[in-house]
Write an enzyme that holds these catalytic residues in place. Sequence first.
Site, PDB file in Angstrom:
ATOM      1  N   GLY A 283      -9.154  -3.487  -2.888  1.00 20.60           N
ATOM      2  CA  GLY A 283     -10.099  -4.574  -2.669  1.00 20.60           C
ATOM      3  C   GLY A 283     -11.428  -4.306  -3.347  1.00 20.60           C
TER       4      GLY A 283
ATOM      5  N   ASP B 100       0.811  -1.211   0.000  1.00 24.83           N
ATOM      6  CA  ASP B 100       0.000   0.000   0.000  1.00 24.83           C
ATOM      7  C   ASP B 100       0.847   1.266   0.000  1.00 24.83           C
ATOM      8  OD1 ASP B 100      -1.561   2.280   1.123  1.00 24.83           O
ATOM      9  OD2 ASP B 100      -3.155   0.806   1.363  1.00 24.83           O
TER      10      ASP B 100
ATOM     11  N   LEU C 287      -5.118   2.356  -0.266  1.00 25.29           N
ATOM     12  CA  LEU C 287      -5.108   1.601  -1.517  1.00 25.29           C
ATOM     13  C   LEU C 287      -5.427   0.130  -1.303  1.00 25.29           C
ATOM     14  CD1 LEU C 287      -2.143   3.213  -3.464  1.00 25.29           C
ATOM     15  CD2 LEU C 287      -4.560   3.863  -3.392  1.00 25.29           C
ATOM     16  N   ASP C 288      -5.049  -0.432  -0.167  1.00 26.31           N
ATOM     17  CA  ASP C 288      -5.460  -1.815   0.100  1.00 26.31           C
ATOM     18  C   ASP C 288      -6.984  -1.928   0.081  1.00 26.31           C
ATOM     19  OD1 ASP C 288      -3.108  -3.234   0.278  1.00 26.31           O
ATOM     20  OD2 ASP C 288      -2.832  -2.861   2.403  1.00 26.31           O
ATOM     21  N   VAL C 289      -7.659  -0.954   0.707  1.00 22.98           N
ATOM     22  CA  VAL C 289      -9.117  -0.998   0.750  1.00 22.98           C
ATOM     23  C   VAL C 289      -9.701  -0.691  -0.624  1.00 22.98           C
ATOM     24  CG1 VAL C 289     -11.167   0.122   1.704  1.00 22.98           C
ATOM     25  CG2 VAL C 289      -9.269  -0.492   3.205  1.00 22.98           C
TER      26      VAL C 289
END
Length: 612
Positions: free
Chosen positions: A476, A443, A471-473
């Site tokens: 996803g 991220d 960015l991870d969220v």
Amino acid sequence: MASPATTQTVRPLDTLRFDTSGPPQITGVVADHLGMLGASGGHRGQEAPPDRITLTGGGFAPAHAVATWAGPASGLVDEATVQAATGIMAVHGRRDGAPRGLAADYAATATAVLTVQGLLAGLIGQARGGAAAQVATRADRAGLLTVSQYLAAAGADEGEAAELAAGGPPFRSAEGVLFELETLDPGAWAAFWRVLEAPADAMRAGWRPFQFRYATACAPFPAALHEITRATPMTAIRRAAALSGAEVCVLRTLGERALENDGAAPWALRLLGPEAGCPVPAAERGNGRGAGREDGRRNGRGGRPSAARPLAGLTVLEAGRRIQAPLAAHLLGLLGAEVIRIEPPGGDPLRGMPPACSGISARWLALNRGKRAVEIDIKADADRRRLREMAAEADVFLHNWAPGKAAELGLDHDDLAAVNPALVYAYTSGWADRLDDAPMGTDFMVQARTAVGEAVRPQDEAPAPSLMTLLDVLGGLHGTEAVLAGLLLRERTGHGVRVDSSLLGAADTLTAPALRRAARGENPRRPAGFRRPLPTADGWIAPTDEAAPAAGAYDLRELPTADALKQLREHGLTATAVTTELAGLHHDQRFTGSISRDALGAPAVPDPWSFT
């Protein structure tokens, strides 16, 4: 219903048309994504119903979506007020020691991607025999989803494993160059600082906040570590990284990113199989499942699609780590799919990551509740054969392994398509092989390399990637969107599909407005003080973006928050209280009845869409 038309379908929404109206920060992203998926259209005139997105054509009944900021009684009417109320400002501001607004439209972007997900899911449900439905999304619920891990931790049975205090990267070199440092290995962390001759006690004390910064959104390092890098030239810092196995990434500017931006879609879809270029006539596809699948048997296990559960009867195998892929699969489960999580022998070690609820990590539950786990040793031949057998009976195989690992294991798309030609094979990665000089695809490194660190900070703040896992969220959410696009394309062609999404694609979606400003030669960053909450005697308030310039002229520091809000209202200015303690969201009147607890007592946010 009749199978949707498949004439020359190469993208899932080819032959469909969309019309949009509503908040432009939301509908602009919706229109961009629908267009990249193949639909044509634009914005509707004044006579159109407000806040409405409609998809028509392709043999489907019209699909409608309504996207709004929040419920009418909440007082949340724009990006700033949604960020304030949902806890986004609180989490993003942990590094700074006080709430801070994201200068990018994060809640609106997440809402837009969720809206596209709802439309795609509705079309999949139609193609599988379900009725047409209208989907509703709200930015306040999207905001709660983006902080769901932090909310879960705040409501856990125990405290955090690492200190919640101001501090964190990026680091600064002797020349003033800002850079991110990344490693998942404590040995590499120690080796990096030893090369720079950092004090041993500072090196040891720094590892735990560094390791847990993904979970806590802050990293109170010993001051000595920052002092060391400020006294060290960048060439020596790069040398220390090369010798230790750690990685460094210099923060890019929005201008630099705009020059190299290839304008690619945030995901890629490719039909699988030897005849993938030839759409299957509807008369030969039956219900659109393709490849001779026995739809009655599959739907018998999970039920038939309905308006609220358009993916009922479908099976998702998820081999995901950390956030990106698990969140993507979690959303597919909320849409009705049966999600089977592939875990290593002994189970996912993150199940034990503190803080816990009833002995299980609250953060892990936020992403994985409701999934069925199966332990598979992917290093063992017998277990890999077992996984291929499971894939032969699945609809989706989703993973975020390191680049090249799936091919090395014989579990790449071609390997699994051989046993299941109708499979949707989904890979959520860091970079999607789009950048030649890409660092580790985590991220914060992707934030640094793609200038997110500039986009989320106004001009009077130094660029710094957010320690909230933006960015991870969002990656996803893009992963779910890509899987749904692949499932719809499968329904319209009868072929399996390979879909790729990435953190890079999520970054490009989030920074798109700033990159467009940079490409036009304008200042891409937001002005000084943009979305900065105003202090009160007992907390903080956030005015709307429109009201902020006027609200900033008032000194509210001696007033209680309720009185400060009243004073602004009396002057025609809209604002809301900033949530500073996430545990208090359970009782916040702006979200009455929205936040619940699961069977283990962990806080659970509401589903991000509702279908009628």
